[in-house]
Design a protein around this motif. Structure first.
Motif, PDB file in Angstrom:
ATOM      1  N   ARG A  80       4.715  36.818  72.737  1.00 45.06           N
ATOM      2  CA  ARG A  80       4.832  37.830  71.572  1.00 45.06           C
ATOM      3  C   ARG A  80       3.605  37.692  70.887  1.00 45.06           C
ATOM      4  NH1 ARG A  80       8.133  40.698  72.649  1.00 45.06           N
ATOM      5  NH2 ARG A  80       8.470  41.414  70.467  1.00 45.06           N
ATOM      6  N   ARG A  81       3.528  38.856  70.067  1.00 37.75           N
ATOM      7  CA  ARG A  81       2.108  38.820  69.331  1.00 37.75           C
ATOM      8  C   ARG A  81       2.145  37.684  68.163  1.00 37.75           C
ATOM      9  NH1 ARG A  81       3.976  44.517  69.478  1.00 37.75           N
ATOM     10  NH2 ARG A  81       5.127  44.052  67.529  1.00 37.75           N
ATOM     11  N   SER A  82       0.811  37.700  67.931  1.00 35.66           N
ATOM     12  CA  SER A  82       0.298  36.481  66.869  1.00 35.66           C
ATOM     13  C   SER A  82       1.295  36.538  65.730  1.00 35.66           C
ATOM     14  CB  SER A  82      -0.876  36.565  66.686  1.00 35.66           C
ATOM     15  OG  SER A  82      -1.379  35.487  65.811  1.00 35.66           O
ATOM     16  N   GLU A  83       1.619  37.672  65.139  1.00 38.58           N
ATOM     17  CA  GLU A  83       2.121  37.628  63.970  1.00 38.58           C
ATOM     18  C   GLU A  83       3.872  37.448  64.153  1.00 38.58           C
ATOM     19  OE1 GLU A  83       1.951  42.114  65.348  1.00 38.58           O
ATOM     20  OE2 GLU A  83       0.496  40.136  65.034  1.00 38.58           O
ATOM     21  N   GLU A  84       4.283  37.435  65.361  1.00 39.14           N
ATOM     22  CA  GLU A  84       5.652  37.050  65.519  1.00 39.14           C
ATOM     23  C   GLU A  84       5.958  35.536  65.738  1.00 39.14           C
ATOM     24  OE1 GLU A  84       7.754  40.064  68.313  1.00 39.14           O
ATOM     25  OE2 GLU A  84       5.913  41.357  67.707  1.00 39.14           O
ATOM     26  N   ILE A  85       4.870  34.938  66.012  1.00 41.78           N
ATOM     27  CA  ILE A  85       4.885  33.464  66.479  1.00 41.78           C
ATOM     28  C   ILE A  85       5.598  32.613  65.193  1.00 41.78           C
ATOM     29  CG2 ILE A  85       3.566  31.368  67.009  1.00 41.78           C
ATOM     30  CD1 ILE A  85       3.430  33.522  69.146  1.00 41.78           C
ATOM     31  N   PRO A  86       5.498  32.915  64.084  1.00 42.60           N
ATOM     32  CA  PRO A  86       6.262  31.930  62.999  1.00 42.60           C
ATOM     33  C   PRO A  86       7.867  32.189  63.030  1.00 42.60           C
ATOM     34  CG  PRO A  86       4.482  33.131  61.998  1.00 42.60           C
ATOM     35  CD  PRO A  86       4.590  33.686  63.250  1.00 42.60           C
ATOM     36  N   GLN A  87       8.449  33.386  63.626  1.00 49.58           N
ATOM     37  CA  GLN A  87       9.821  33.492  63.725  1.00 49.58           C
ATOM     38  C   GLN A  87      10.239  32.712  65.094  1.00 49.58           C
ATOM     39  OE1 GLN A  87       7.504  36.192  63.290  1.00 49.58           O
ATOM     40  NE2 GLN A  87       8.492  37.205  61.737  1.00 49.58           N
ATOM     41  N   VAL A  88       9.266  32.836  66.178  1.00 47.63           N
ATOM     42  CA  VAL A  88       9.616  31.942  67.406  1.00 47.63           C
ATOM     43  C   VAL A  88       9.718  30.546  67.046  1.00 47.63           C
ATOM     44  CG1 VAL A  88       8.981  31.493  69.649  1.00 47.63           C
ATOM     45  CG2 VAL A  88       8.737  33.863  68.787  1.00 47.63           C
ATOM     46  N   VAL A  89       8.416  29.950  66.141  1.00 49.97           N
ATOM     47  CA  VAL A  89       8.439  28.707  66.017  1.00 49.97           C
ATOM     48  C   VAL A  89       9.668  28.123  65.227  1.00 49.97           C
ATOM     49  CG1 VAL A  89       7.334  26.705  64.922  1.00 49.97           C
ATOM     50  CG2 VAL A  89       6.066  28.326  66.263  1.00 49.97           C
ATOM     51  N   ASP A  90      10.193  29.084  64.149  1.00 51.18           N
ATOM     52  CA  ASP A  90      11.488  28.938  63.518  1.00 51.18           C
ATOM     53  C   ASP A  90      12.533  28.407  64.405  1.00 51.18           C
ATOM     54  OD1 ASP A  90      10.067  29.199  60.956  1.00 51.18           O
ATOM     55  OD2 ASP A  90      10.627  31.309  60.636  1.00 51.18           O
ATOM     56  N   GLN A  91      12.684  29.452  65.238  1.00 46.52           N
ATOM     57  CA  GLN A  91      13.780  29.244  66.426  1.00 46.52           C
ATOM     58  C   GLN A  91      13.769  27.891  67.129  1.00 46.52           C
ATOM     59  OE1 GLN A  91      14.983  32.219  69.128  1.00 46.52           O
ATOM     60  NE2 GLN A  91      14.274  33.961  67.539  1.00 46.52           N
ATOM     61  N   ASN A 110      -2.363  30.910  66.874  1.00 50.13           N
ATOM     62  CA  ASN A 110      -1.915  30.745  65.659  1.00 50.13           C
ATOM     63  C   ASN A 110      -1.680  29.020  65.417  1.00 50.13           C
ATOM     64  OD1 ASN A 110      -0.166  30.427  63.317  1.00 50.13           O
ATOM     65  ND2 ASN A 110       0.854  32.618  63.697  1.00 50.13           N
ATOM     66  N   ASP A 111      -2.941  28.919  64.754  1.00 46.70           N
ATOM     67  CA  ASP A 111      -3.086  27.290  64.523  1.00 46.70           C
ATOM     68  C   ASP A 111      -2.037  26.660  63.395  1.00 46.70           C
ATOM     69  OD1 ASP A 111      -5.453  27.411  65.876  1.00 46.70           O
ATOM     70  OD2 ASP A 111      -6.876  27.813  64.330  1.00 46.70           O
ATOM     71  N   GLU A 112      -1.564  27.660  62.623  1.00 40.06           N
ATOM     72  CA  GLU A 112      -0.760  27.120  61.540  1.00 40.06           C
ATOM     73  C   GLU A 112       0.723  26.659  62.299  1.00 40.06           C
ATOM     74  OE1 GLU A 112       1.702  28.720  57.749  1.00 40.06           O
ATOM     75  OE2 GLU A 112      -0.352  29.408  57.981  1.00 40.06           O
ATOM     76  N   ARG A 116       2.531  23.138  62.882  1.00 35.91           N
ATOM     77  CA  ARG A 116       3.993  22.793  62.614  1.00 35.91           C
ATOM     78  C   ARG A 116       4.840  22.202  63.759  1.00 35.91           C
ATOM     79  NH1 ARG A 116       7.536  28.033  61.349  1.00 35.91           N
ATOM     80  NH2 ARG A 116       8.925  26.568  60.922  1.00 35.91           N
ATOM     81  N   LEU A 117       4.413  22.726  65.049  1.00 32.38           N
ATOM     82  CA  LEU A 117       5.327  22.316  66.038  1.00 32.38           C
ATOM     83  C   LEU A 117       4.635  20.813  66.192  1.00 32.38           C
ATOM     84  CD1 LEU A 117       4.671  25.325  68.407  1.00 32.38           C
ATOM     85  CD2 LEU A 117       7.004  24.348  67.531  1.00 32.38           C
ATOM     86  N   GLN A 118       3.482  20.780  66.314  1.00 30.95           N
ATOM     87  CA  GLN A 118       3.001  19.070  66.341  1.00 30.95           C
ATOM     88  C   GLN A 118       3.492  18.234  65.393  1.00 30.95           C
ATOM     89  OE1 GLN A 118      -1.284  18.465  65.888  1.00 30.95           O
ATOM     90  NE2 GLN A 118      -1.238  17.305  67.682  1.00 30.95           N
ATOM     91  N   GLN A 119       3.805  18.697  64.127  1.00 30.80           N
ATOM     92  CA  GLN A 119       4.362  17.758  63.057  1.00 30.80           C
ATOM     93  C   GLN A 119       5.923  17.455  63.663  1.00 30.80           C
ATOM     94  OE1 GLN A 119       3.412  19.634  59.361  1.00 30.80           O
ATOM     95  NE2 GLN A 119       1.299  19.319  59.628  1.00 30.80           N
ATOM     96  N   ALA A 120       6.413  18.388  64.466  1.00 32.44           N
ATOM     97  CA  ALA A 120       7.686  18.171  64.787  1.00 32.44           C
ATOM     98  C   ALA A 120       8.140  17.200  65.772  1.00 32.44           C
ATOM     99  CB  ALA A 120       8.445  19.461  64.892  1.00 32.44           C
ATOM    100  N   GLY A 121       6.612  17.002  66.468  1.00 32.80           N
ATOM    101  CA  GLY A 121       6.798  16.217  67.630  1.00 32.80           C
ATOM    102  C   GLY A 121       7.050  17.003  68.876  1.00 32.80           C
ATOM    103  N   ILE A 122       6.526  18.226  68.908  1.00 29.55           N
ATOM    104  CA  ILE A 122       6.609  19.317  69.990  1.00 29.55           C
ATOM    105  C   ILE A 122       5.116  19.641  70.387  1.00 29.55           C
ATOM    106  CG2 ILE A 122       7.474  21.420  70.730  1.00 29.55           C
ATOM    107  CD1 ILE A 122       9.513  21.073  68.384  1.00 29.55           C
TER     108      ILE A 122
END
Length: 143
Positions: A80-91, A110-112, A116-122
Motif C-alpha cells: 500500500r502507499r505510504s499514506e495508507e500505512i496508518p490504516q493498515v497498522v490500525d488493523q 513510514n518511520d512513525e 508504533r508496531l515496535q512499541q506493540a511488540g511487532i
C-alpha cells in the motif's frame, strides 16, 4: 529514523514463519504484489490474500481486511502507499492474534508507524522486498 532489524532477525523470522498475509495483493500476474505472493507460496509459505475487491488469488480465498481473517498469520506483507500505512497498522493492532512482523514493501517508508508496531511488540520492516530478502537470506527452494 527507524532502523530495520538486522539480517539475523529477518532470517529467523522468515525461517519460523508459516503464514504470510499479502495486504493489497493484485490478481494481475504482472503486478509486484502478485509476483511476490506467487514466489513466497512456491517457497512453502501459506499465502493469505487481503484485498476487498477479490474473491480469491493464487487458489486461496481473499479477505477484505485483516480483521476478518479466520486464523493467525506470522507476517503481514504490505503493498500500500505510504499514506495508507496508518490504516493498515490500525488493523494490525486490532487483530486478536497479532502477527510477529509487518513487512512494508520496497519504496515505502513510514518511520512513525514502524515505531508504533515496535512499541506493540511487532517486528517492523520497511522499504524492503520480502521476495528479494528471502532469496538473499535463505536462498530459493525448488518449486
Amino acid at each position: 529514523m527507524y532502523q530495520n532489524p538486522d539480517d539475523r532477525v529477518m532470517r529467523d523470522l522468515l525461517r519460523e514463519a508459516k503464514t504470510i498475509a499479502v495486504f493489497g495483493i493484485s490478481d494481475n500476474p504482472s503486478r509486484p504484489s502478485y509476483e511476490v505472493a506467487e514466489y513466497i507460496q512456491s517457497q512453502g509459505y501459506e499465502v493469505v490474500p487481503i484485498n476487498p475487491r477479490l474473491d480469491s488469488v493464487l487458489g486461496r480465498k481473499a479477505y477484505p481486511n485483516l480483521l476478518e481473517l479466520e486464523g493467525p498469520v506470522d507476517i503481514v506483507d504490505v503493498f500500500r502507499r505510504s499514506e495508507e500505512i496508518p490504516q493498515v497498522v490500525d488493523q494490525v493492532l486490532q487483530m486478536k492474534q497479532k502477527p510477529k512482523a509487518v513487512w512494508i514493501q520496497l519504496g515505502i517508508v513510514n518511520d512513525e508507524q514502524c515505531e508504533r508496531l515496535q512499541q506493540a511488540g511487532i517486528t517492523a520492516i520497511q522499504d524492503a522486498c520480502l521476495k528479494v530478502e528471502h532469496f538473499r537470506l535463505l536462498g530459493q527452494k525448488e518449486a
